[in-house]
Design a protein around this motif. Structure first.
Motif, short mmCIF file in Angstrom:
data_model
loop_
_atom_site.label_atom_id
_atom_site.label_comp_id
_atom_site.label_asym_id
_atom_site.label_seq_id
_atom_site.Cartn_x
_atom_site.Cartn_y
_atom_site.Cartn_z
N ASN A 248 11.96 40.08 40.78
CA ASN A 248 12.69 40.08 41.89
C ASN A 248 12.72 41.60 42.36
OD1 ASN A 248 13.33 37.34 42.22
ND2 ASN A 248 15.08 37.54 40.61
N PHE A 249 12.57 42.49 41.34
CA PHE A 249 12.57 44.00 41.67
C PHE A 249 11.19 44.12 42.52
CE2 PHE A 249 10.96 48.40 39.95
CZ PHE A 249 11.85 48.87 40.67
N THR A 250 10.28 43.90 42.04
CA THR A 250 8.88 44.19 42.88
C THR A 250 8.70 43.48 44.01
OG1 THR A 250 7.63 42.93 41.41
CG2 THR A 250 7.66 45.21 40.66
N GLN A 251 9.10 42.11 44.02
CA GLN A 251 9.31 41.26 45.17
C GLN A 251 10.09 42.10 46.15
OE1 GLN A 251 10.21 37.19 44.85
NE2 GLN A 251 8.95 36.84 43.27
N LEU A 252 11.05 42.43 45.87
CA LEU A 252 12.33 42.97 46.98
C LEU A 252 11.39 44.41 47.69
CD1 LEU A 252 14.82 42.91 48.26
CD2 LEU A 252 15.91 44.06 46.40
N ILE A 253 10.97 45.02 46.83
CA ILE A 253 10.45 46.51 47.19
C ILE A 253 9.46 46.05 48.21
CG2 ILE A 253 8.78 48.17 46.61
CD1 ILE A 253 10.39 48.23 43.89
N ASP A 254 8.40 45.04 47.75
CA ASP A 254 7.37 44.71 48.65
C ASP A 254 7.86 43.96 50.03
OD1 ASP A 254 4.76 44.18 49.33
OD2 ASP A 254 4.36 42.34 48.38
N GLU A 255 8.70 43.24 49.99
CA GLU A 255 9.14 42.41 51.16
C GLU A 255 9.93 43.36 51.96
OE1 GLU A 255 8.52 39.84 53.32
OE2 GLU A 255 7.72 39.18 51.06
N TYR A 256 10.95 44.33 51.41
CA TYR A 256 11.58 45.32 52.12
C TYR A 256 10.83 46.20 52.73
CZ TYR A 256 15.73 47.61 53.99
OH TYR A 256 16.86 48.02 54.81
N SER A 257 9.65 46.76 52.19
CA SER A 257 8.79 47.84 52.51
C SER A 257 7.99 47.00 54.10
CB SER A 257 7.79 48.28 51.68
OG SER A 257 6.49 48.38 52.33
N ALA A 258 7.59 45.59 53.83
CA ALA A 258 6.98 45.05 54.79
C ALA A 258 8.04 44.87 56.33
CB ALA A 258 6.29 43.80 54.50
N HIS A 259 9.23 44.31 55.76
CA HIS A 259 10.22 44.45 56.61
C HIS A 259 10.44 45.65 57.61
CE1 HIS A 259 14.25 43.68 58.56
NE2 HIS A 259 14.49 44.73 57.90
N CYS A 260 10.45 46.70 56.90
CA CYS A 260 10.51 48.07 57.48
C CYS A 260 9.49 48.65 58.37
CB CYS A 260 10.85 49.26 56.19
SG CYS A 260 12.41 49.10 55.66
N CYS A 261 8.27 48.18 57.97
CA CYS A 261 7.02 48.55 58.95
C CYS A 261 7.17 47.81 60.09
CB CYS A 261 5.77 48.00 58.10
SG CYS A 261 5.77 49.48 56.81
N GLU A 262 7.27 46.53 59.92
CA GLU A 262 7.73 45.63 60.99
C GLU A 262 8.46 46.12 61.99
OE1 GLU A 262 8.40 41.67 59.78
OE2 GLU A 262 8.78 41.03 61.98
N GLY A 263 9.69 46.63 61.61
CA GLY A 263 10.94 47.18 62.45
C GLY A 263 10.13 48.51 63.12
N ARG A 264 9.62 49.34 62.40
CA ARG A 264 9.14 50.49 62.82
C ARG A 264 8.41 50.38 64.28
NH1 ARG A 264 9.36 56.12 62.80
NH2 ARG A 264 7.15 56.77 63.79
N PHE A 265 7.40 49.41 64.15
CA PHE A 265 6.34 49.29 65.00
C PHE A 265 6.66 48.31 66.19
CE2 PHE A 265 3.83 51.33 61.72
CZ PHE A 265 3.32 52.32 62.48
N THR A 266 7.78 47.61 66.03
CA THR A 266 8.51 46.82 66.93
C THR A 266 9.86 47.28 67.39
OG1 THR A 266 9.14 44.91 65.49
CG2 THR A 266 6.86 44.73 66.43
N VAL A 267 10.78 46.51 67.26
CA VAL A 267 12.24 46.85 67.13
C VAL A 267 13.01 46.35 65.98
CG1 VAL A 267 14.18 46.86 69.05
CG2 VAL A 267 11.67 46.63 69.74
N TYR A 268 13.67 47.15 65.48
CA TYR A 268 14.70 46.84 64.26
C TYR A 268 15.65 45.61 64.82
CZ TYR A 268 12.87 50.01 60.84
OH TYR A 268 12.34 50.48 59.92
#
Ligand SMILES: [Zn+2]
Ligand SMILES: [Zn+2]
Length: 382
Positions: A248-268
């Protein structure tokens, strides 16, 4: 005397009528004939269009030409046939990212030997190494981009925002399309699959999200190759895939990172927050609230490194275009509740290296004890 005659004048109605008729008629026929000429011209133009469509283009300025032209005299270059241009959607790419090293570790046995476990735990890596890894990824993507543009005569000024992001995605991964199911897209073994029935803005955000998963994996492949001083191969790739999925630790890192990238290039505030909320829910007390926040900060730090890679093509202008395009489709207000929960912290360089050490050393040990799963992955990746 003449003046005196004036009192004897009257209208020759017959003649007047006749002349009026003539004037009217000539005007009428003149108009008609003019119209006729005009229509004929138009017909001729249409006929020309129909019989001489633009079937050629200039590979330099991308201007289109009818088929009887052979040369763009402005660019001094021979014209190409339009069939040589592939739509961005159909361009095939099989990009390969490579890291080099002295050792070629071509099976799990040689990878998980004792001295390699030691190398991983010693974690002899610094920010300079990490920057080199990121530079390597950027360079490969840009070379691929250059090749895709040249091979397919892509006119960057003549394609849509979606096509630009799609083209860029194809410099990293193979892109496939699906037209079934609820899922917007996913990343699996060097392939990003997107649902091309979705709106352009959703396809764009999905691609950025899935690309972030690929790039996080690729950064860790670079780290592991550096630690083991080996060339990248499918065994290393499978180990990193396992590391990002087994806890869950690495899954959360991976998923939160993708979420942040998505927000960064679109709109949070508009993303599907369930992607990482589900992981937190399934932890069931495995981590304290503070630990979860730190894990999200690690994801955020990775997102910053990934953002740095994505910006080699998605510059400020394209990002603004992506954002306004996104808001054109989404009239609803952002998810304010979730926005309040966004983690806005990231790690220092030192902290980031320590986080990577934790991920890799724990994950590598776990992978070494689960060769069966690794072999299954290897089969799937074929
Ligand atoms: Zn030209
Ligand atoms: Zn995801």
């Amino acid at each position: 005397m003449l003046r005196d005659l004036s009192k004897f004048l009257k209208v020759d109605e017959e003649k007047e009528n006749a002349i009026q008729d003539l004037l009217f008629k000539s005007q009428h026929t003149m108009l008609r004939s003019k119209k006729l000429v005009f229509d004929e011209e138009r017909m001729e133009m249409c006929e020309n269009l129909e019989f001489a469509p633009f079937t050629k283009f200039c590979p330099k300025c991308h201007r289109e030409y009818p088929m009887d032209e052979n040369v763009c005299y402005e660019c001094l270059v021979a014209l190409k046939d339009i069939s040589e241009k592939t739509p961005i959607h159909d361009i095939e790419s099989k990009p390969i990212f490579r890291f080099s090293g002295e050792n070629s570790l071509d099976d799990f046995e040689s990878i998980f030997c004792e001295s390699n476990v030691e190398k991983v735990n010693e974690f002899n890596i610094n920010m300079n190494d990490l920057e080199k890894i990121i530079r390597n990824i950027k360079l490969t993507s840009l070379r691929n981009l250059d090749e895709l543009i040249n091979d397919n005569y892509v006119d960057l000024n003549g394609i849509t925002i979606l096509e630009k992001v799609l083209l860029f995605t194809k410099t990293f991964v193979n892109v496939e399309y699906k037209s079934y199911g609820q899922q917007l897209g996913y990343f699996e073994f060097e392939t990003v699959t997107i649902d091309d029935r979705q709106t352009a803005s959703l396809q764009i955000t999905t691609m950025i999200h899935e690309l972030s998963h690929f790039l996080l994996k690729e950064i860790l492949v670079g780290v592991l190759c550096k630690l083991l001083d080996c060339a990248s191969n499918r065994f290393i790739d499978v180990i990193v895939t396992y590391v990002l999925a087994y806890s869950n630790f690495t899954q959360l890192i991976d998923e939160y990172s993708a979420h942040c990238c998505e927000g960064r290039f679109t709109v949070y505030g508009y993303q599907d927050y369930s992607s990482f909320l589900n992981i937190i829910a399934q932890m069931d007390g495995e981590m304290s609230r503070d630990e979860i926040e730190i894990t999200k900060s690690i994801g955020n730090t990775f997102a910053n490194a990934i953002k740095d890679i994505l910006e080699i093509f998605i510059d400020r202008d394209l990002r603004e275009d992506i954002k306004s395009n996104f808001l054109n489709y989404h009239y609803e207000s952002p998810n304010y509740e979730m926005l309040k929960l966004e983690n806005c912290e990231m790690l220092t360089d030192e902290g980031f290296l320590k986080a990577i050490w934790l991920i890799i050393s724990e994950g590598f040990a776990a992978a070494g004890e689960n060769l069966e799963i690794l072999n299954d992955y290897l089969e799937e990746a074929k």
